[in-house]
Design an enzyme around this catalytic site. Structure first.
Site, PDB file in Angstrom:
ATOM      1  CE  LYS A   1      31.580  62.104  93.591  1.00  0.00           C
ATOM      2  NZ  LYS A   1      31.474  62.672  94.973  1.00  0.00           N
TER       3      LYS A   1
ATOM      4  CB  SER B   1      32.308  66.266  94.172  1.00  0.00           C
ATOM      5  OG  SER B   1      32.338  65.223  95.146  1.00  0.00           O
TER       6      SER B   1
ATOM      7  CB  SER C   1      30.581  65.641  97.802  1.00  0.00           C
ATOM      8  OG  SER C   1      31.558  66.642  97.696  1.00  0.00           O
TER       9      SER C   1
END
Length: 475
Positions: A75, A151, A175
Protein backbone atom coordinates in the site's frame (compact mmCIF):
# COMPACT_ATOMS: atom_id res chain seq x y z
CA UNK A 1 0.81 -15.33 -20.31
CA UNK A 2 2.08 -17.04 -17.15
CA UNK A 3 0.28 -19.68 -15.12
CA UNK A 4 -3.27 -20.06 -16.51
CA UNK A 5 -4.97 -21.09 -13.24
CA UNK A 6 -3.15 -18.47 -11.18
CA UNK A 7 -6.22 -16.65 -9.81
CA UNK A 8 -7.94 -19.86 -8.69
CA UNK A 9 -5.42 -20.33 -5.86
CA UNK A 10 -4.92 -18.45 -2.63
CA UNK A 11 -1.43 -17.43 -1.55
CA UNK A 12 -0.60 -20.61 0.34
CA UNK A 13 -1.94 -22.63 -2.57
CA UNK A 14 0.36 -20.86 -5.04
CA UNK A 15 3.34 -21.25 -2.70
CA UNK A 16 2.58 -24.96 -2.42
CA UNK A 17 2.76 -25.28 -6.20
CA UNK A 18 6.13 -23.51 -6.20
CA UNK A 19 7.52 -25.71 -3.44
CA UNK A 20 6.45 -28.85 -5.33
CA UNK A 21 8.03 -27.58 -8.54
CA UNK A 22 4.70 -27.49 -10.41
CA UNK A 23 5.03 -23.81 -11.29
CA UNK A 24 7.84 -21.27 -11.05
CA UNK A 25 7.82 -17.87 -9.31
CA UNK A 26 8.53 -16.33 -12.71
CA UNK A 27 5.34 -17.84 -14.12
CA UNK A 28 3.35 -16.46 -11.18
CA UNK A 29 4.80 -13.00 -11.71
CA UNK A 30 3.88 -13.05 -15.39
CA UNK A 31 0.34 -14.20 -14.55
CA UNK A 32 -0.04 -11.37 -12.03
CA UNK A 33 1.31 -8.79 -14.48
CA UNK A 34 -1.07 -10.01 -17.17
CA UNK A 35 -4.06 -9.60 -14.85
CA UNK A 36 -2.93 -6.16 -13.67
CA UNK A 37 -2.54 -4.97 -17.25
CA UNK A 38 -5.93 -6.44 -18.17
CA UNK A 39 -7.96 -4.92 -15.33
CA UNK A 40 -6.09 -1.96 -13.88
CA UNK A 41 -7.24 0.48 -16.54
CA UNK A 42 -10.79 0.13 -15.22
CA UNK A 43 -10.04 -0.36 -11.52
CA UNK A 44 -7.08 1.94 -10.82
CA UNK A 45 -5.85 -0.40 -8.09
CA UNK A 46 -2.10 -0.43 -8.83
CA UNK A 47 -0.35 2.96 -8.88
CA UNK A 48 3.33 1.97 -9.06
CA UNK A 49 4.51 -0.94 -11.19
CA UNK A 50 7.88 -2.57 -10.52
CA UNK A 51 7.66 -5.36 -13.06
CA UNK A 52 11.33 -5.54 -14.01
CA UNK A 53 12.38 -5.72 -10.37
CA UNK A 54 9.75 -8.41 -9.72
CA UNK A 55 10.98 -10.47 -12.65
CA UNK A 56 14.54 -10.22 -11.41
CA UNK A 57 13.51 -11.21 -7.88
CA UNK A 58 11.46 -14.16 -9.12
CA UNK A 59 14.42 -15.43 -11.17
CA UNK A 60 16.70 -15.40 -8.13
CA UNK A 61 16.88 -17.36 -4.91
CA UNK A 62 13.78 -16.70 -2.82
CA UNK A 63 13.49 -17.35 0.91
CA UNK A 64 11.87 -20.64 1.83
CA UNK A 65 8.94 -18.85 3.46
CA UNK A 66 5.25 -19.77 3.58
CA UNK A 67 4.51 -17.52 0.57
CA UNK A 68 7.48 -18.41 -1.62
CA UNK A 69 7.06 -16.90 -5.09
CA UNK A 70 3.66 -15.30 -4.42
CA UNK A 71 3.10 -11.87 -6.09
CA UNK A 72 2.32 -9.13 -3.58
CA UNK A 73 1.50 -5.41 -3.46
CA UNK A 74 2.46 -2.76 -0.88
CA UNK A 75 0.00 0.00 0.00
CA UNK A 76 1.31 3.44 -0.97
CA UNK A 77 1.03 4.78 2.59
CA UNK A 78 3.52 4.52 5.43
CA UNK A 79 5.49 1.42 4.47
CA UNK A 80 8.84 2.06 2.80
CA UNK A 81 10.24 -0.03 -0.06
CA UNK A 82 13.86 0.62 -1.01
CA UNK A 83 14.10 2.44 -4.33
CA UNK A 84 10.35 2.96 -4.69
CA UNK A 85 8.47 6.27 -4.52
CA UNK A 86 6.07 6.89 -1.62
CA UNK A 87 3.31 9.42 -2.27
CA UNK A 88 0.71 8.80 0.47
CA UNK A 89 -1.74 9.90 -2.23
CA UNK A 90 -0.52 13.50 -1.80
CA UNK A 91 0.87 16.13 -4.15
CA UNK A 92 2.74 17.69 -1.22
CA UNK A 93 4.18 14.94 0.98
CA UNK A 94 6.05 12.73 -1.48
CA UNK A 95 9.28 10.76 -1.32
CA UNK A 96 10.88 10.16 -4.75
CA UNK A 97 12.60 6.98 -3.60
CA UNK A 98 12.91 5.46 -0.14
CA UNK A 99 16.42 4.43 0.85
CA UNK A 100 15.49 1.38 2.91
CA UNK A 101 12.75 -1.14 3.53
CA UNK A 102 10.48 -0.82 6.52
CA UNK A 103 10.92 -3.70 8.95
CA UNK A 104 7.49 -5.03 7.97
CA UNK A 105 8.48 -5.03 4.29
CA UNK A 106 11.62 -6.97 5.19
CA UNK A 107 9.41 -9.54 6.90
CA UNK A 108 7.17 -9.76 3.85
CA UNK A 109 10.23 -10.47 1.72
CA UNK A 110 11.40 -13.12 4.21
CA UNK A 111 7.96 -14.76 3.89
CA UNK A 112 8.86 -15.32 0.22
CA UNK A 113 6.58 -12.87 -1.56
CA UNK A 114 7.64 -11.10 -4.74
CA UNK A 115 6.87 -7.38 -4.61
CA UNK A 116 5.15 -6.23 -7.82
CA UNK A 117 4.25 -2.62 -7.03
CA UNK A 118 2.15 -0.32 -4.89
CA UNK A 119 -1.61 -0.10 -4.43
CA UNK A 120 -3.85 2.96 -4.49
CA UNK A 121 -4.75 4.91 -1.34
CA UNK A 122 -6.50 8.24 -0.64
CA UNK A 123 -4.44 11.21 0.52
CA UNK A 124 -2.89 10.33 3.91
CA UNK A 125 -5.46 7.54 4.20
CA UNK A 126 -8.06 9.99 5.52
CA UNK A 127 -11.45 8.92 4.07
CA UNK A 128 -13.19 5.57 3.76
CA UNK A 129 -12.99 5.79 -0.03
CA UNK A 130 -9.89 5.48 -2.21
CA UNK A 131 -9.74 8.58 -4.38
CA UNK A 132 -7.31 11.48 -4.54
CA UNK A 133 -6.19 14.15 -6.97
CA UNK A 134 -2.73 12.57 -6.93
CA UNK A 135 -3.63 8.92 -7.63
CA UNK A 136 -7.20 9.05 -8.95
CA UNK A 137 -10.16 6.84 -7.99
CA UNK A 138 -10.03 3.13 -7.28
CA UNK A 139 -13.08 1.11 -8.30
CA UNK A 140 -14.75 -2.09 -7.16
CA UNK A 141 -14.37 -5.22 -9.33
CA UNK A 142 -17.89 -6.28 -8.31
CA UNK A 143 -19.21 -3.12 -9.96
CA UNK A 144 -16.82 -0.38 -11.14
CA UNK A 145 -19.48 2.26 -10.54
CA UNK A 146 -19.02 1.58 -6.81
CA UNK A 147 -16.18 2.30 -4.41
CA UNK A 148 -13.62 -0.25 -3.28
CA UNK A 149 -13.52 1.29 0.20
CA UNK A 150 -10.68 3.05 1.90
CA UNK A 151 -8.06 3.61 2.69
CA UNK A 152 -6.75 0.21 1.54
CA UNK A 153 -9.04 0.28 -1.49
CA UNK A 154 -6.28 -0.44 -3.98
CA UNK A 155 -5.16 -3.52 -2.07
CA UNK A 156 -8.73 -4.80 -1.83
CA UNK A 157 -9.62 -4.11 -5.45
CA UNK A 158 -6.47 -5.85 -6.71
CA UNK A 159 -7.01 -8.87 -4.48
CA UNK A 160 -10.71 -9.23 -5.29
CA UNK A 161 -9.95 -9.00 -9.04
CA UNK A 162 -7.37 -11.79 -8.80
CA UNK A 163 -4.33 -9.63 -9.54
CA UNK A 164 -2.75 -10.92 -6.33
CA UNK A 165 -4.10 -13.44 -3.78
CA UNK A 166 -3.41 -11.09 -0.86
CA UNK A 167 -1.96 -7.62 -0.38
CA UNK A 168 -0.54 -5.36 2.28
CA UNK A 169 -3.12 -3.09 3.93
CA UNK A 170 -3.37 -0.84 6.98
CA UNK A 171 -6.22 0.16 9.27
CA UNK A 172 -6.41 3.39 11.28
CA UNK A 173 -10.19 3.82 11.57
CA UNK A 174 -11.42 0.86 9.52
CA UNK A 175 -9.14 0.92 6.48
CA UNK A 176 -8.67 -2.85 6.28
CA UNK A 177 -12.18 -3.90 7.26
CA UNK A 178 -14.08 -1.39 5.10
CA UNK A 179 -12.34 -2.32 1.81
CA UNK A 180 -12.62 -6.01 2.70
CA UNK A 181 -16.36 -5.57 3.19
CA UNK A 182 -16.72 -3.60 -0.05
CA UNK A 183 -14.78 -6.12 -2.13
CA UNK A 184 -15.75 -9.45 -0.55
CA UNK A 185 -12.52 -10.27 1.27
CA UNK A 186 -11.15 -11.32 4.64
CA UNK A 187 -9.82 -8.29 6.51
CA UNK A 188 -8.26 -8.63 9.96
CA UNK A 189 -7.39 -5.48 11.89
CA UNK A 190 -4.85 -6.97 14.22
CA UNK A 191 -4.07 -6.01 17.82
CA UNK A 192 -2.22 -2.74 18.24
CA UNK A 193 1.56 -3.20 17.79
CA UNK A 194 1.15 -6.84 16.79
CA UNK A 195 3.30 -6.10 13.71
CA UNK A 196 6.01 -3.42 13.37
CA UNK A 197 5.00 0.22 13.12
CA UNK A 198 5.60 1.56 9.61
CA UNK A 199 4.92 5.27 10.12
CA UNK A 200 8.16 6.98 11.15
CA UNK A 201 6.35 9.34 13.52
CA UNK A 202 3.61 6.83 14.46
CA UNK A 203 1.37 9.32 12.70
CA UNK A 204 -1.94 7.70 13.62
CA UNK A 205 -1.59 7.82 17.43
CA UNK A 206 -1.25 4.05 17.60
CA UNK A 207 -4.69 3.66 15.99
CA UNK A 208 -3.16 2.29 12.81
CA UNK A 209 -1.98 -1.29 12.29
CA UNK A 210 -0.57 -3.05 9.23
CA UNK A 211 -1.59 -6.46 7.93
CA UNK A 212 -3.25 -7.78 4.74
CA UNK A 213 -6.51 -8.29 2.89
CA UNK A 214 -6.93 -11.78 1.47
CA UNK A 215 -9.43 -14.10 -0.15
CA UNK A 216 -9.05 -16.83 2.47
CA UNK A 217 -8.79 -16.94 6.26
CA UNK A 218 -5.71 -19.14 6.18
CA UNK A 219 -3.73 -16.62 4.11
CA UNK A 220 -4.49 -13.93 6.67
CA UNK A 221 -3.42 -16.17 9.54
CA UNK A 222 -0.26 -17.43 7.86
CA UNK A 223 0.93 -13.94 6.94
CA UNK A 224 0.41 -12.77 10.51
CA UNK A 225 2.49 -15.74 11.70
CA UNK A 226 5.23 -14.59 9.33
CA UNK A 227 5.22 -10.92 10.37
CA UNK A 228 4.12 -10.60 13.99
CA UNK A 229 6.40 -9.40 16.77
CA UNK A 230 7.92 -6.07 17.74
CA UNK A 231 10.94 -4.55 16.04
CA UNK A 232 13.87 -3.13 18.03
CA UNK A 233 12.95 0.23 19.49
CA UNK A 234 9.18 -0.23 19.46
CA UNK A 235 7.91 1.35 22.69
CA UNK A 236 5.06 -1.13 23.15
CA UNK A 237 4.57 -4.80 22.35
CA UNK A 238 1.41 -6.82 21.95
CA UNK A 239 1.11 -9.88 24.20
CA UNK A 240 2.68 -12.95 22.60
CA UNK A 241 0.44 -15.43 20.82
CA UNK A 242 -0.07 -18.87 22.35
CA UNK A 243 0.70 -20.67 19.09
CA UNK A 244 0.60 -20.32 15.30
CA UNK A 245 -2.46 -18.51 14.01
CA UNK A 246 -2.60 -20.82 10.99
CA UNK A 247 -3.23 -23.74 13.35
CA UNK A 248 -6.05 -21.81 15.04
CA UNK A 249 -8.01 -21.68 11.77
CA UNK A 250 -8.59 -25.45 11.93
CA UNK A 251 -9.51 -25.53 15.62
CA UNK A 252 -13.05 -25.45 16.95
CA UNK A 253 -13.85 -22.13 18.59
CA UNK A 254 -15.96 -23.92 21.19
CA UNK A 255 -19.16 -22.32 22.43
CA UNK A 256 -18.60 -18.57 22.34
CA UNK A 257 -20.62 -15.81 23.95
CA UNK A 258 -21.33 -13.46 21.04
CA UNK A 259 -23.08 -10.12 21.50
CA UNK A 260 -24.58 -8.44 18.46
CA UNK A 261 -25.79 -4.90 17.95
CA UNK A 262 -27.43 -2.79 15.26
CA UNK A 263 -26.63 0.47 17.05
CA UNK A 264 -25.04 3.24 15.01
CA UNK A 265 -23.06 6.28 16.19
CA UNK A 266 -25.65 8.61 14.66
CA UNK A 267 -28.56 6.82 16.25
CA UNK A 268 -30.17 6.36 12.85
CA UNK A 269 -31.26 2.77 12.18
CA UNK A 270 -29.29 0.84 9.60
CA UNK A 271 -31.23 0.06 6.40
CA UNK A 272 -33.36 -3.07 6.39
CA UNK A 273 -31.19 -5.14 3.98
CA UNK A 274 -28.13 -4.72 6.22
CA UNK A 275 -30.21 -5.41 9.34
CA UNK A 276 -31.49 -8.59 7.72
CA UNK A 277 -27.90 -9.69 7.02
CA UNK A 278 -27.00 -9.04 10.66
CA UNK A 279 -29.95 -11.12 11.89
CA UNK A 280 -29.04 -13.85 9.42
CA UNK A 281 -25.50 -13.91 10.84
CA UNK A 282 -26.81 -14.16 14.39
CA UNK A 283 -29.00 -17.11 13.40
CA UNK A 284 -26.07 -18.80 11.67
CA UNK A 285 -23.99 -18.45 14.83
CA UNK A 286 -26.79 -19.83 16.98
CA UNK A 287 -27.04 -22.81 14.66
CA UNK A 288 -23.34 -23.46 15.22
CA UNK A 289 -23.97 -23.70 18.96
CA UNK A 290 -22.81 -20.27 20.11
CA UNK A 291 -24.62 -18.24 22.74
CA UNK A 292 -25.84 -15.20 20.82
CA UNK A 293 -27.61 -12.21 22.31
CA UNK A 294 -28.25 -8.55 21.58
CA UNK A 295 -26.11 -6.08 23.56
CA UNK A 296 -24.49 -2.78 22.61
CA UNK A 297 -21.29 -1.27 23.92
CA UNK A 298 -23.21 1.27 26.01
CA UNK A 299 -21.01 4.20 25.06
CA UNK A 300 -21.69 7.82 24.12
CA UNK A 301 -20.59 7.78 20.48
CA UNK A 302 -20.95 11.54 20.14
CA UNK A 303 -18.43 12.13 22.94
CA UNK A 304 -16.17 9.36 21.65
CA UNK A 305 -15.90 10.84 18.16
CA UNK A 306 -15.58 14.37 19.49
CA UNK A 307 -12.55 13.22 21.49
CA UNK A 308 -11.11 11.40 18.50
CA UNK A 309 -11.56 14.40 16.20
CA UNK A 310 -9.65 16.68 18.56
CA UNK A 311 -6.84 14.19 19.05
CA UNK A 312 -6.60 13.28 15.37
CA UNK A 313 -6.76 16.85 14.04
CA UNK A 314 -3.95 18.04 16.30
CA UNK A 315 -1.89 14.96 15.48
CA UNK A 316 -2.48 15.29 11.73
CA UNK A 317 -1.43 18.93 11.80
CA UNK A 318 1.77 17.95 13.60
CA UNK A 319 2.36 15.27 10.98
CA UNK A 320 2.07 17.76 8.12
CA UNK A 321 4.36 20.14 10.04
CA UNK A 322 7.04 17.44 9.91
CA UNK A 323 6.75 17.48 6.12
CA UNK A 324 6.90 21.29 6.17
CA UNK A 325 10.13 21.10 8.17
CA UNK A 326 11.55 18.42 5.87
CA UNK A 327 10.70 20.28 2.65
CA UNK A 328 11.41 23.73 4.05
CA UNK A 329 8.09 25.24 2.97
CA UNK A 330 4.37 25.25 3.59
CA UNK A 331 2.00 23.52 1.13
CA UNK A 332 1.19 25.68 -1.85
CA UNK A 333 -2.49 26.29 -2.73
CA UNK A 334 -3.96 23.09 -4.12
CA UNK A 335 -1.10 20.82 -3.00
CA UNK A 336 -3.20 19.40 -0.20
CA UNK A 337 -6.57 17.93 -1.11
CA UNK A 338 -9.76 19.30 0.46
CA UNK A 339 -9.88 16.88 3.39
CA UNK A 340 -6.18 17.19 4.17
CA UNK A 341 -6.25 20.99 3.92
CA UNK A 342 -9.23 21.17 6.27
CA UNK A 343 -7.63 18.82 8.79
CA UNK A 344 -4.32 20.71 8.69
CA UNK A 345 -6.01 24.05 9.32
CA UNK A 346 -8.28 22.62 12.03
CA UNK A 347 -5.34 21.15 13.91
CA UNK A 348 -3.47 24.45 13.80
CA UNK A 349 -6.37 26.17 15.54
CA UNK A 350 -6.62 23.75 18.45
CA UNK A 351 -5.08 24.46 21.83
CA UNK A 352 -2.95 21.99 23.74
CA UNK A 353 -5.73 21.74 26.29
CA UNK A 354 -8.25 20.69 23.63
CA UNK A 355 -5.88 18.12 22.14
CA UNK A 356 -5.08 16.53 25.49
CA UNK A 357 -8.72 16.52 26.53
CA UNK A 358 -9.29 14.40 23.43
CA UNK A 359 -6.47 12.01 24.37
CA UNK A 360 -7.70 11.73 27.95
CA UNK A 361 -11.32 11.18 26.98
CA UNK A 362 -10.34 8.43 24.56
CA UNK A 363 -8.42 6.68 27.34
CA UNK A 364 -11.41 6.88 29.66
CA UNK A 365 -13.80 5.53 27.04
CA UNK A 366 -11.37 2.81 25.97
CA UNK A 367 -11.63 1.41 29.50
CA UNK A 368 -15.40 1.46 29.20
CA UNK A 369 -15.34 -0.43 25.90
CA UNK A 370 -12.81 -3.00 27.10
CA UNK A 371 -14.81 -3.56 30.28
CA UNK A 372 -17.88 -4.39 28.19
CA UNK A 373 -16.02 -7.38 26.75
CA UNK A 374 -15.99 -9.02 30.16
CA UNK A 375 -19.57 -10.07 29.34
CA UNK A 376 -18.83 -11.67 25.95
CA UNK A 377 -16.04 -13.11 23.78
CA UNK A 378 -16.93 -11.54 20.44
CA UNK A 379 -18.90 -8.47 19.39
CA UNK A 380 -20.81 -8.66 16.09
CA UNK A 381 -21.95 -5.73 13.93
CA UNK A 382 -22.06 -4.98 10.21
CA UNK A 383 -18.84 -3.41 8.95
CA UNK A 384 -20.86 -0.71 7.17
CA UNK A 385 -24.43 0.54 7.22
CA UNK A 386 -24.78 -0.11 3.47
CA UNK A 387 -22.98 -2.09 0.76
CA UNK A 388 -20.34 -0.17 -1.19
CA UNK A 389 -21.78 3.20 -2.32
CA UNK A 390 -21.41 4.60 -5.81
CA UNK A 391 -18.15 6.38 -6.66
CA UNK A 392 -19.98 9.54 -7.70
CA UNK A 393 -22.00 9.61 -4.45
CA UNK A 394 -19.16 9.26 -1.95
CA UNK A 395 -16.56 11.58 -3.48
CA UNK A 396 -13.90 13.11 -1.18
CA UNK A 397 -13.16 15.75 -3.81
CA UNK A 398 -16.73 17.11 -3.89
CA UNK A 399 -17.14 20.83 -3.25
CA UNK A 400 -19.44 20.44 -0.24
CA UNK A 401 -17.32 18.73 2.43
CA UNK A 402 -20.12 18.92 4.97
CA UNK A 403 -22.28 16.86 2.65
CA UNK A 404 -19.40 14.40 2.19
CA UNK A 405 -19.15 14.13 5.99
CA UNK A 406 -22.86 13.39 6.22
CA UNK A 407 -22.62 10.71 3.57
CA UNK A 408 -19.61 9.09 5.25
CA UNK A 409 -21.45 9.13 8.59
CA UNK A 410 -24.41 7.40 6.94
CA UNK A 411 -22.10 4.70 5.58
CA UNK A 412 -19.48 4.09 8.28
CA UNK A 413 -19.05 4.40 12.02
CA UNK A 414 -18.80 0.96 13.61
CA UNK A 415 -15.12 0.26 12.88
CA UNK A 416 -13.16 2.98 14.79
CA UNK A 417 -13.69 1.88 18.42
CA UNK A 418 -11.44 -1.15 17.92
CA UNK A 419 -8.70 1.18 16.67
CA UNK A 420 -8.98 3.30 19.82
CA UNK A 421 -8.83 0.29 22.15
CA UNK A 422 -6.33 -1.67 20.05
CA UNK A 423 -8.53 -4.78 19.86
CA UNK A 424 -8.46 -7.21 16.91
CA UNK A 425 -11.45 -6.85 14.61
CA UNK A 426 -12.27 -8.94 11.55
CA UNK A 427 -14.43 -8.44 8.46
CA UNK A 428 -15.79 -11.57 6.78
CA UNK A 429 -17.63 -11.57 3.40
CA UNK A 430 -20.55 -13.71 4.51
CA UNK A 431 -23.32 -12.29 2.32
CA UNK A 432 -24.19 -10.36 -0.83
CA UNK A 433 -26.76 -7.67 -1.50
CA UNK A 434 -29.64 -8.08 -3.95
CA UNK A 435 -27.50 -6.06 -6.40
CA UNK A 436 -24.64 -8.55 -6.08
CA UNK A 437 -22.35 -6.40 -3.94
CA UNK A 438 -20.47 -8.02 -1.03
CA UNK A 439 -21.74 -7.52 2.52
CA UNK A 440 -19.18 -7.80 5.31
CA UNK A 441 -19.89 -8.71 8.93
CA UNK A 442 -17.50 -7.52 11.64
CA UNK A 443 -16.34 -9.65 14.55
CA UNK A 444 -14.36 -7.85 17.27
CA UNK A 445 -12.47 -9.84 19.86
CA UNK A 446 -10.93 -9.20 23.23
CA UNK A 447 -7.59 -7.41 23.34
CA UNK A 448 -4.78 -9.53 21.82
CA UNK A 449 -7.17 -12.42 21.08
CA UNK A 450 -6.78 -12.91 17.34
CA UNK A 451 -6.80 -16.66 18.03
CA UNK A 452 -10.51 -16.77 18.88
CA UNK A 453 -11.36 -14.70 15.80
CA UNK A 454 -9.35 -16.98 13.51
CA UNK A 455 -11.05 -20.07 14.98
CA UNK A 456 -14.49 -18.51 14.47
CA UNK A 457 -13.54 -17.32 10.97
CA UNK A 458 -12.37 -20.80 10.01
CA UNK A 459 -15.67 -22.22 11.20
CA UNK A 460 -17.72 -19.64 9.27
CA UNK A 461 -15.63 -20.07 6.11
CA UNK A 462 -16.69 -23.73 6.08
CA UNK A 463 -20.34 -23.10 6.97
CA UNK A 464 -20.94 -20.10 4.68
CA UNK A 465 -18.16 -20.36 2.07
CA UNK A 466 -17.31 -17.45 -0.20
CA UNK A 467 -14.22 -18.68 -2.05
CA UNK A 468 -16.08 -19.58 -5.25
CA UNK A 469 -17.77 -16.19 -5.64
CA UNK A 470 -16.21 -14.23 -8.46
CA UNK A 471 -16.72 -10.56 -9.32
CA UNK A 472 -17.63 -9.59 -12.90
CA UNK A 473 -14.12 -8.19 -13.34
CA UNK A 474 -12.25 -11.44 -12.98
CA UNK A 475 -11.70 -13.24 -16.30
Amino acid sequence: MGFADYAEYDGLGLAGLVKRGEVSPAELVEAAIERIERHNGVLGAVVHKAYDEARQTAAGDLPDGPFEGVPFLIKDLGAQVKGWPRTSGSRFAQTPADTTDSELVRRYRAAGVVLLGKSNTPEFGIPGVTQSERLGPCRNPWNPDHISGGSSGGAASATAAGMVPLAHASDGLGSIRIPAACCGLVGMKITRDRTPICEVSDGALGFSVHHVVSRTVRDSAAMLDATDGAQPGDPFQAPAKAGPYLAEVEKSPGRLRIAWSAETPSGRPIPEPMLAALHRTAELLKGLGHEVFEQGLGIDYRTLYRAQSLASASNFSANVKRWVDLLGREPEPGELGPLAQRAYEAGQKLTGQQAFWGFQQLRLMNRQILSAFEAFDVYLTPVMSTPAPRVDWLDPLMDDLREFDRRQAATYGTTPPANFTGQPSLSLPLWQSDEGLPVGMMFTGRFADEATLYRLAGQLEKEAPWKDRRPPIWN
